[in-house]
Scaffold this active site. Structure first.
Site, PDB file in Angstrom:
ATOM      1  N   GLU A 123       0.816  -1.224   0.000  1.00 11.11           N
ATOM      2  CA  GLU A 123       0.000   0.000   0.000  1.00 11.11           C
ATOM      3  C   GLU A 123       0.845   1.268   0.000  1.00 11.11           C
ATOM      4  OE1 GLU A 123      -2.006  -2.319   3.380  1.00 11.11           O
ATOM      5  OE2 GLU A 123      -0.386  -2.798   1.975  1.00 11.11           O
ATOM      6  N   ASN A 124       2.050   1.209   0.568  1.00 14.30           N
ATOM      7  CA  ASN A 124       2.857   2.423   0.652  1.00 14.30           C
ATOM      8  C   ASN A 124       3.563   2.766  -0.656  1.00 14.30           C
ATOM      9  OD1 ASN A 124       4.463   0.122   1.127  1.00 14.30           O
ATOM     10  ND2 ASN A 124       6.058   1.344   2.093  1.00 14.30           N
TER      11      ASN A 124
END
Length: 212
Positions: free
Chosen positions: A46-47
């Site tokens: 997600e990052n």
């Protein structure tokens, strides 16, 4: 072989070649360890990374290259760095083929609760809500019980992560598929009997024909 390794090895068998996969923090992240390098799987975080590799050797960590949990990772050939908008666009747009998430509870209808720990101060559910809702397939990888209590319950008493049912539960004791809003036991782990699974599972479930 400890319970986490048993679970991670079994989940790895569900990962298809050439897919885009998101692994949750903790136990789910171990799944990558048991996948052959030539499987052609790309791991997304997600990052903002597509193409996560294994943890680097000690002393070779790059503070700019971490997974969503802040753990150090490497990047495989062909990896890409993307911004958060693109990362969550992939998740919410249904482009993630598979996500593997941990859980505090899963109920008899396949609903997942994996972020609210009673008595603990926490910032929120992170990307789990988006992953549980947007990924094409959702597998829960978790230990069957905690503190002697089943984590597969009749009804979640913790806040749900998503109202969408998950697809598969893998524990060190068994594998359950979620079909038409109900649990079906499809496998018992080596050396584990059907009675042992029943004894340690609060939720009701059907038994697949191969076990029946």
């Amino acid at each position: 072989m400890d319970s986490k390794e048993i679970i991670a090895r079994r989940v790895a068998k569900e990962v298809q070649p050439g897919t885009l996969v998101n692994l949750g923090i903790g136990l789910p992240s171990l799944v990558a360890t048991y996948l052959p390098a030539d499987r052609g799987v790309f791991f997304q975080s997600e990052n903002g990374v597509i193409g996560l590799g294994a943890r680097p050797p000690e002393g070779m960590e790059d503070p700019n290259l971490t997974d969503a949990g802040g753990g150090f990772v490497t990047a495989v050939p062909g990896a890409a760095a993307i911004d958060s908008a693109m990362s969550f666009g992939l998740i919410r747009g249904g482009h993630i083929d598979l996500t593997v998430l941990g859980a505090l509870q899963v109920d008899a209808a396949g609903h997942l609760a994996n972020w609210m720990i009673p008595g603990k101060l926490i910032p929120g559910m992170g990307g789990a809500m988006d992953l549980a809702t947007g990924a094409k397939r959702v597998i829960v990888a978790m230990q069957h019980c905690t503190g002697g209590r089943s984590k597969i319950v009749t009804r979640c008493d913790l806040p749900l992560t998503s109202v969408r049912p998950i697809d598969l539960i893998v524990t060190e004791l068994a594998v359950f598929a979620v079909r038409d809003g109900a649990l079906m036991l499809t496998e018992c782990a080596d050396g584990v009997s059907l009675d042992q699974v029943r004894d340690r599972t609060d939720a009701s479930f059907e038994v697949g024909s191969k076990l029946g």
